[in-house]
Design a protein around this motif. Structure first.
Motif, mmCIF file in Angstrom:
data_model
loop_
_atom_site.group_PDB
_atom_site.id
_atom_site.type_symbol
_atom_site.label_atom_id
_atom_site.label_comp_id
_atom_site.label_asym_id
_atom_site.label_seq_id
_atom_site.Cartn_x
_atom_site.Cartn_y
_atom_site.Cartn_z
ATOM 1 N N ILE A 77 0.684 -1.419 -0.148
ATOM 2 C CA ILE A 77 -0.011 0.041 0.076
ATOM 3 C C ILE A 77 0.761 1.296 0.034
ATOM 4 C CG2 ILE A 77 -1.516 1.267 1.361
ATOM 5 C CD1 ILE A 77 -2.909 -1.390 2.488
ATOM 6 N N ALA A 78 1.826 1.349 0.793
ATOM 7 C CA ALA A 78 2.685 2.589 0.885
ATOM 8 C C ALA A 78 3.674 2.532 -0.298
ATOM 9 C CB ALA A 78 3.886 2.389 2.085
ATOM 10 N N ILE A 79 4.026 1.417 -0.893
ATOM 11 C CA ILE A 79 4.828 1.689 -2.208
ATOM 12 C C ILE A 79 3.889 2.043 -3.304
ATOM 13 C CG2 ILE A 79 5.955 0.273 -4.087
ATOM 14 C CD1 ILE A 79 6.924 -1.560 -1.606
ATOM 15 N N GLN A 80 2.571 1.587 -3.406
ATOM 16 C CA GLN A 80 1.664 2.091 -4.472
ATOM 17 C C GLN A 80 1.386 3.621 -4.152
ATOM 18 O OE1 GLN A 80 -1.637 -0.297 -4.824
ATOM 19 N NE2 GLN A 80 -2.695 1.158 -6.256
ATOM 20 N N SER A 81 0.993 3.971 -3.036
ATOM 21 C CA SER A 81 0.751 5.458 -2.666
ATOM 22 C C SER A 81 1.975 6.397 -3.146
ATOM 23 C CB SER A 81 0.740 5.616 -1.092
ATOM 24 O OG SER A 81 -0.587 4.725 -0.721
ATOM 25 N N ALA A 82 3.287 5.918 -2.930
ATOM 26 C CA ALA A 82 4.468 6.392 -3.181
ATOM 27 C C ALA A 82 4.586 6.818 -4.602
ATOM 28 C CB ALA A 82 5.978 5.968 -2.930
ATOM 29 N N HIS A 83 4.284 5.779 -5.598
ATOM 30 C CA HIS A 83 4.117 5.895 -6.917
ATOM 31 C C HIS A 83 3.166 6.519 -7.296
ATOM 32 C CE1 HIS A 83 7.537 3.172 -7.405
ATOM 33 N NE2 HIS A 83 6.909 2.055 -6.931
ATOM 34 N N ALA A 84 2.047 6.907 -6.666
ATOM 35 C CA ALA A 84 0.941 7.872 -7.032
ATOM 36 C C ALA A 84 1.463 9.179 -6.755
ATOM 37 C CB ALA A 84 -0.169 7.551 -6.334
ATOM 38 N N LYS A 85 2.685 9.452 -5.914
ATOM 39 C CA LYS A 85 3.119 10.789 -5.429
ATOM 40 C C LYS A 85 2.648 11.441 -4.545
ATOM 41 C CE LYS A 85 6.076 10.601 -9.007
ATOM 42 N NZ LYS A 85 7.438 10.371 -8.942
ATOM 43 N N LYS A 86 1.949 10.356 -3.441
ATOM 44 C CA LYS A 86 1.351 11.058 -2.225
ATOM 45 C C LYS A 86 2.449 11.006 -1.108
ATOM 46 C CE LYS A 86 -2.210 10.768 -4.945
ATOM 47 N NZ LYS A 86 -2.484 12.441 -5.916
ATOM 48 N N HIS A 87 2.434 11.965 -0.476
ATOM 49 C CA HIS A 87 3.125 11.911 1.186
ATOM 50 C C HIS A 87 2.250 10.885 1.998
ATOM 51 C CE1 HIS A 87 5.553 15.213 -0.574
ATOM 52 N NE2 HIS A 87 4.202 15.882 -0.751
ATOM 53 N N ILE A 88 3.387 10.237 2.441
ATOM 54 C CA ILE A 88 2.631 9.153 3.568
ATOM 55 C C ILE A 88 2.824 9.438 5.102
ATOM 56 C CG2 ILE A 88 2.881 6.750 3.868
ATOM 57 C CD1 ILE A 88 3.807 6.476 0.806
ATOM 58 N N ILE A 89 1.941 9.123 5.763
ATOM 59 C CA ILE A 89 1.996 8.967 7.351
ATOM 60 C C ILE A 89 1.390 7.435 7.354
ATOM 61 C CG2 ILE A 89 0.926 9.537 9.468
ATOM 62 C CD1 ILE A 89 0.507 12.425 8.395
ATOM 63 N N LEU A 90 2.442 6.679 7.977
ATOM 64 C CA LEU A 90 2.279 5.136 8.058
ATOM 65 C C LEU A 90 2.406 4.704 9.504
ATOM 66 C CD1 LEU A 90 2.241 2.583 6.666
ATOM 67 C CD2 LEU A 90 4.809 2.532 6.446
#
Length: 342
Positions: A77-90
């Motif tokens: 999920i985090a990798i997919q979010s990163a590729h979508a150019k979204k900053h991440i709070i995990l």
């Protein structure tokens, strides 16, 4: 900034509430495989609901995602979010393995997005005071430190979701309940170099451990003790962290580690120590840690800075916890070599 929450279980409510408390932040979307899990956020926050991440990313203008799914699903999920150019709070812990953690961190670096791991205990007022004490070296040379989490998580808690207490998606008392305290121990004591641990599943009907005892030797030469359990009857007994130095001892404790239970420091008058205790007791929780982490992420995005609890910081806590697991499995001391996969 526009936020989305992925995974609408219990912890997601803390994220949603914190987002609402921050000026200029808005929860615009939520994502979960189970539609009924999202209804609260639709009604309470006006968020739009999505069962698929890709659809949400395509249709919504999202700056930051809060990932609140079981730990075993963090990496994809985090990798997919990163590729979508979204900053991440995990949510904690960063992942189940160091290989997964490294993949998450690399994906964020490659896509130039920020990554912050949710270790909110760092922001508790008592913890912040101890951080100041450590930064000013008021305790002198440190001999040892204890991190204790003796809590109750009954069988009903584990039976609420099939992933709880599993080795693939959750972990046990150490990785799930005590990971924040592992993080604090490293934050105060610095890098670890060797561990020895014993773990058992004594009472709860789960795959992972419900009690864990571990010893750690830090690179400074100081020693540490980490104890975690979910078997305490009938409710949470203690969460504490204690630092022992040549010039003082400080203990943060209580059922949750929010009070200065003991503070004796060479040169500090008893009146000053008492006043500090009273100050903490007046507002033991302070601004919620989740809110502080979200605020820091917003500021990091605006200033193009690294969040305080970065992916690398989250990896350190995971590395120590996994070393404990490996030691218990092999029944022998384990040397920690930073950068290795466990």
């Amino acid at each position: 900034m526009n936020f989305a929450i992925i995974g609408c279980g219990f912890i997601a409510k803390k994220h949603a509430h914190s987002i609402r408390e921050i000026e200029g932040a808005k929860l615009v979307a939520v994502c979960d495989k189970i539609p009924e899990n999202m209804m609260f956020y639709v009604k309470e926050y006006g968020a739009r609901a999505y069962e698929e991440m890709n659809e949400m990313f395509q249709k919504e203008n999202i700056d930051i995602v809060c990932i609140c799914t079981p730990t075993g699903s963090h990496a994809p999920i985090a990798i997919q979010s990163a590729h979508a150019k979204k900053h991440i709070i995990l949510e904690k812990p960063i992942a189940m393995t160091l290989e997964e953690a490294d993949q998450i961190i690399e994906a964020c670096h490659m896509n130039q997005v920020k990554l912050s791991i949710v270790h909110p205990n760092r922001y508790r007022p008592a913890v912040q005071e101890l951080r100041k004490i450590m930064d000013h070296h008021l305790l002198g040379k440190i001999s040892h430190a204890n991190a204790m989490v003796n809590w109750n998580r009954n069988q009903e808690y584990y039976d609420q979701a099939a992933w709880r207490g599993t080795k693939e998606f959750d972990g046990g008392a150490l990785l799930n309940q005590a990971i924040h305290n592992v993080d604090l121990l490293l934050w105060f004591m610095g890098e670890a170099e060797e561990v020895y641990s014993m773990q058992a599943t004594r009472i709860r009907k789960i795959e992972a451990e419900d009690v864990s005892n571990g010893l750690v030797r830090f690179k400074s030469g100081a020693l540490g003790l980490v104890q975690a359990s979910t078997t305490v009857y009938p409710k949470n007994f203690e969460e504490s962290i204690t630092i022992f130095g040549e010039k003082g001892t400080v203990k943060i404790g209580g059922p949750n580690a929010v009070y200065l239970e003991h503070i004796r420091i060479d040169g500090m008058p008893e009146e000053e120590a008492h006043a500090l205790k009273v100050k903490i007791e007046a507002d033991p929780w302070g601004v919620p840690g989740h809110q502080r982490i979200i605020e820091e992420m917003i500021e990091a995005v605006k200033q193009d800075a690294t969040p305080a609890v970065s992916g690398e910081e989250g990896r350190k806590a995971l590395e120590l916890a996994l070393a404990f697991y490996r030691s218990a499995e092999k029944n022998q001391p384990i040397a920690i070599r930073t950068g290795d996969s466990i």
